[in-house]
Write a protein that holds these residues in place. Structure first.
Motif: not given
Ligand code: UD1
Length: 426
Positions: A60-65
């Motif tokens: 969806l376009g998020c940045k997640a780590v």
């Protein structure tokens, strides 16, 4: 496909820490889409379902780590409200994105969700709730489109206290115009956790934990840092395994107040339990007693998510027990596998009659869904001889390397992974 190989018969002993709750982390990760910016979520368990949710958020376009048990997510860059079909089919909890995406983008496109095959698992209550807030729903070629130029708070009564529908409505209503009063809401601890997270982002939600939740819509929410509650189902699974193997174990980082119904059943079975703030100690020796009747029902009653696991203990108890499942219609798939291990259980519609036997015997069995798989692991740990549990990916959806949890308590089990075997050969 991975397998778990278990040599049964060792009483579990020692101390383990319980990880964060999958069923709290999933809606909270979805709710993070209601704000724009960077946030840190702590105590997020490392599970397949969490990976799927993070995969959807990335698409969806998020940045997640996800590092250790901390997820750092930046929702500011999200630019899509179309949940990918392949990931939607992998996990029912992808439905949690409906409310947040609708509130943030004014539209959302989803597909019929997948997930454990434990019943029909409709989504009508989610759709009706969002419609009541002003959304128009259109179903076309497998796609479900939900659109609203604005959401407006209203009174909503749920026909059944669905956990997911309660959460979806809370998330959409948090950014609606005006106040929503949700009655016959689910009361699970995970719903209180979602309320606390929404309020930490600046929402105005009260009543979670009761059957009426009031959500006063606000114009915008801010990113926040938050710690997820402990997983009561993982804690419950561990307690039942200790009881079934007649061991002595201390659980830390858990919440005994979330496990009252299970602790009551364990005590009725003759098992000693001591509980303080966030610690539970369990001492089990000798054969458990049968428990006349257990009925699964929404919280605070006995959880359907511990039904298959407690059935293993009852299968080993002295006497006849009755288990009635009222939440999901297809949740007795573990029975055939337990019978193959020597259990004496017969099923009539949604009731299982369990005649306790002195011991179970190791066998090759198949995990048909997440909690059924956990039950087979418990049965393997308690049984005489070797058990092989197949289709372990179901178990990995909700337990962070279940074999390590039980190895730490002295359980003789390990994972056989074809991928690792190939590496060995190379
Ligand atoms: C959540 C939990 C799951 C648990 C279940 C019941 C998460 C991620 N999962 O699932 O582990 O087993 O609660 O405690 O939190 N129903 C409808 N229409 C709907 C929604 C539900 O008829 O729109 C029915 C379902 O088919 C089922 C019952 O309601 O028979 C309970 O479902 P629900 O409470 O919604 O469970 P989930 O949120 O899917």
């Amino acid at each position: 496909m991975d397998k778990l190989v278990i040599e049964g018969g060792t009483p579990l002993s020692g101390t383990i820490r319980i990880h964060g709750a999958k069923n709290a982390a999933l809606p909270i990760l979805a709710a993070s889409m209601l704000a724009e910016g960077k946030m840190q979520l702590r105590n997020v368990p490392r599970l397949l379902d969490i990976d799927v949710m993070l995969g959807i958020l990335a698409r969806l376009g998020c940045k997640a780590v996800h590092l250790g048990d901390v997820v750092t997510i930046d929702t500011g860059s999200a630019d899509s409200s179309h949940v990918p079909e392949d990931l939607m089919k992998q996990m029912r909890s992808s439905i949690f994105l409906m409310g947040p995406l609708l509130a943030r983008f004014g539209e959302v496109c989803i597909y019929q969700p997948g997930g454990c095959a434990i019943g029909e698992r409709k989504i009508d209550l989610h759709l009706k709730g969002l419609e009541a807030l002003g959304a128009k729903i259109e179903e076309k070629d497998q796609q479900i489109w939900c659109r609203a130029s604005k959401l407006v708070g209203t009174d909503i009564h749920l026909d059944f206290p669905s956990v997911g529908a309660t959460e979806n409505i809370m998330m959409a209503a948090a950014l609606a115009e005006g106040t929503t009063i949700l009655s016959n809401a689910a009361r699970e601890p995970e719903i209180q956790d979602l309320q606390n997270f929404l309020n930490a982002m600046g929402a105005s939600v009260i009543g979670a934990g009761t059957d009426t939740i009031t959500i006063r819509g606000v114009k915008r929410l801010q990113p926040c840092d938050y710690e997820i509650i402990p997983d009561r189902i993982v804690a419950g699974t561990a307690l039942i395994a200790v009881a079934a193997t007649r061991g002595t174990v201390t659980l830390t980082h858990c919440n005994p107040a979330h496990l009252v119904a299970l602790l009551h059943v364990l005590r009725r079975a003759g098992i000693q339990i001591g509980a303080t703030n966030d610690i539970i100690t369990i001492i089990s020796s000798g054969r458990p007693k049968a428990v006349e009747r257990i009925v699964t029902s929404p919280y605070p009653s006995f959880p359907t998510d511990l039904q298959s696991q407690i059935m293993v203990l009852l299968a080993l108890a002295d006497g006849l027990s009755l288990m009635k499942e009222t939440v999901f219609e297809g949740r007795f798939k573990h029975v055939d596998e337990l019978v193959r291990m020597g259990a004496d259980i017969s099923v009539d519609l949604n009731s299982a009659y369990i005649r306790g036997v002195p011991r179970l015997y190791g066998a090759t069995v198949e995990a048909t869904d997440l909690r059924a798989g956990a039950a087979l692991v418990i049965a393997g740990l308690a049984a005489q001889g070797k058990t092989i549990v197949e289709q372990v990916h179901h178990i990995d959806r909700g337990y962070d390397r279940i074999e390590m949890m039980f190895q730490r308590l002295g359980g003789a089990m390990h994972r056989e992974s074809p991928a690792l075997k190939q590496l060995d050969l190379a």
